[in-house]
Scaffold this motif. Structure first.
Motif, PDB file in Angstrom:
ATOM      1  N   ALA A   1     -17.482  64.039  60.696  1.00  0.00           N
ATOM      2  CA  ALA A   1     -18.639  64.689  61.151  1.00  0.00           C
ATOM      3  C   ALA A   1     -18.147  66.070  61.696  1.00  0.00           C
ATOM      4  CB  ALA A   1     -19.108  63.895  62.331  1.00  0.00           C
ATOM      5  N   LYS A   2     -17.056  66.189  62.429  1.00  0.00           N
ATOM      6  CA  LYS A   2     -16.593  67.684  62.913  1.00  0.00           C
ATOM      7  C   LYS A   2     -16.449  68.386  61.714  1.00  0.00           C
ATOM      8  CE  LYS A   2     -14.883  66.680  67.607  1.00  0.00           C
ATOM      9  NZ  LYS A   2     -13.704  66.952  68.386  1.00  0.00           N
TER      10      LYS A   2
ATOM     11  N   ARG B   1     -29.102  73.476  64.296  1.00  0.00           N
ATOM     12  CA  ARG B   1     -29.545  72.098  64.460  1.00  0.00           C
ATOM     13  C   ARG B   1     -28.459  71.160  64.427  1.00  0.00           C
ATOM     14  NH1 ARG B   1     -33.842  68.749  62.854  1.00  0.00           N
ATOM     15  NH2 ARG B   1     -33.250  67.113  61.569  1.00  0.00           N
ATOM     16  N   ALA B   2     -27.209  71.600  63.772  1.00  0.00           N
ATOM     17  CA  ALA B   2     -26.220  70.823  63.418  1.00  0.00           C
ATOM     18  C   ALA B   2     -25.408  70.739  64.775  1.00  0.00           C
ATOM     19  CB  ALA B   2     -25.399  71.224  62.095  1.00  0.00           C
ATOM     20  N   LEU B   3     -25.199  71.819  65.484  1.00  0.00           N
ATOM     21  CA  LEU B   3     -24.789  72.159  66.866  1.00  0.00           C
ATOM     22  C   LEU B   3     -25.359  70.987  67.887  1.00  0.00           C
ATOM     23  CD1 LEU B   3     -23.683  75.696  66.667  1.00  0.00           C
ATOM     24  CD2 LEU B   3     -22.128  73.813  66.816  1.00  0.00           C
ATOM     25  N   ASP B   4     -26.888  71.174  67.844  1.00  0.00           N
ATOM     26  CA  ASP B   4     -27.627  70.233  68.795  1.00  0.00           C
ATOM     27  C   ASP B   4     -27.452  68.896  68.362  1.00  0.00           C
ATOM     28  OD1 ASP B   4     -28.586  72.456  70.246  1.00  0.00           O
ATOM     29  OD2 ASP B   4     -30.433  72.514  68.758  1.00  0.00           O
TER      30      ASP B   4
ATOM     31  N   LYS C   1     -24.912  63.611  70.048  1.00  0.00           N
ATOM     32  CA  LYS C   1     -24.013  62.684  69.853  1.00  0.00           C
ATOM     33  C   LYS C   1     -22.791  62.388  70.535  1.00  0.00           C
ATOM     34  CE  LYS C   1     -26.124  62.397  65.499  1.00  0.00           C
ATOM     35  NZ  LYS C   1     -27.005  61.263  65.001  1.00  0.00           N
ATOM     36  N   GLY C   2     -22.644  63.425  71.216  1.00  0.00           N
ATOM     37  CA  GLY C   2     -21.050  63.445  72.017  1.00  0.00           C
ATOM     38  C   GLY C   2     -20.045  63.762  71.421  1.00  0.00           C
ATOM     39  N   LEU C   3     -20.244  64.583  70.197  1.00  0.00           N
ATOM     40  CA  LEU C   3     -19.047  65.114  69.541  1.00  0.00           C
ATOM     41  C   LEU C   3     -18.588  66.081  69.856  1.00  0.00           C
ATOM     42  CD1 LEU C   3     -17.885  64.120  66.437  1.00  0.00           C
ATOM     43  CD2 LEU C   3     -19.542  65.623  65.510  1.00  0.00           C
ATOM     44  N   ILE C   4     -19.263  66.927  70.411  1.00  0.00           N
ATOM     45  CA  ILE C   4     -18.983  68.067  71.025  1.00  0.00           C
ATOM     46  C   ILE C   4     -19.576  68.303  72.365  1.00  0.00           C
ATOM     47  CG2 ILE C   4     -18.317  69.555  68.824  1.00  0.00           C
ATOM     48  CD1 ILE C   4     -20.718  70.990  69.196  1.00  0.00           C
ATOM     49  N   HIS C   5     -19.078  69.074  73.346  1.00  0.00           N
ATOM     50  CA  HIS C   5     -19.684  69.217  74.593  1.00  0.00           C
ATOM     51  C   HIS C   5     -20.849  70.058  74.445  1.00  0.00           C
ATOM     52  CE1 HIS C   5     -20.178  70.288  78.770  1.00  0.00           C
ATOM     53  NE2 HIS C   5     -19.429  69.409  79.098  1.00  0.00           N
ATOM     54  N   LYS C   6     -21.856  70.003  75.323  1.00  0.00           N
ATOM     55  CA  LYS C   6     -23.173  70.493  75.261  1.00  0.00           C
ATOM     56  C   LYS C   6     -22.981  72.073  75.366  1.00  0.00           C
ATOM     57  CE  LYS C   6     -24.653  70.024  79.862  1.00  0.00           C
ATOM     58  NZ  LYS C   6     -25.966  70.131  80.949  1.00  0.00           N
ATOM     59  N   ASN C   7     -21.838  72.465  76.425  1.00  0.00           N
ATOM     60  CA  ASN C   7     -21.724  73.842  76.586  1.00  0.00           C
ATOM     61  C   ASN C   7     -21.299  74.489  75.329  1.00  0.00           C
ATOM     62  OD1 ASN C   7     -22.734  73.370  79.106  1.00  0.00           O
ATOM     63  ND2 ASN C   7     -20.793  73.671  80.382  1.00  0.00           N
ATOM     64  N   LEU C   8     -20.194  73.933  74.540  1.00  0.00           N
ATOM     65  CA  LEU C   8     -19.642  74.386  73.422  1.00  0.00           C
ATOM     66  C   LEU C   8     -20.624  74.551  72.679  1.00  0.00           C
ATOM     67  CD1 LEU C   8     -17.268  75.021  71.785  1.00  0.00           C
ATOM     68  CD2 LEU C   8     -17.051  72.468  71.105  1.00  0.00           C
TER      69      LEU C   8
END
Length: 90
Positions: free
Chosen positions: A24-25, A55-58, A63-70
């Protein structure tokens, strides 16, 4: 290596999750790279690529794959690059 059945199962689940998260990353990085490539073309293609990247970043952050601030920081930087590039181009 764990001896207890439930611990063995947790290790296997962890391995599967690691593979899924890595894929996913990688897909997320590919989408962002496609935006980088599209910014050198016309504004419509770049705008579409920016929309896909945002959209992909959101999705990744929800889903917790990356931090919301990132995710927010990357979206902001991509948008700023898009605006700056096409303001210069005209």
């Amino acid at each position: 290596m764990p001896n207890i059945k439930s611990a063995i199962k947790r290790v296997e689940l962890g391995k599967a999750r690691t593979i899924k998260n890595a894929a996913a990353k990688s897909a997320l990085r590919t989408i962002i790279r496609r935006f980088d490539e599209a910014i050198s073309t016309d504004s419509e293609t770049a705008a579409l690529a920016l929309k896909r990247a945002a959209r992909a970043l959101d999705k990744a952050s929800s889903k917790g794959l990356i931090h919301k601030n990132l995710a927010a920081r990357k979206k902001s930087r991509l948008t700023r690059r898009f605006s700056k590039h096409f303001a210069q181009v005209g």
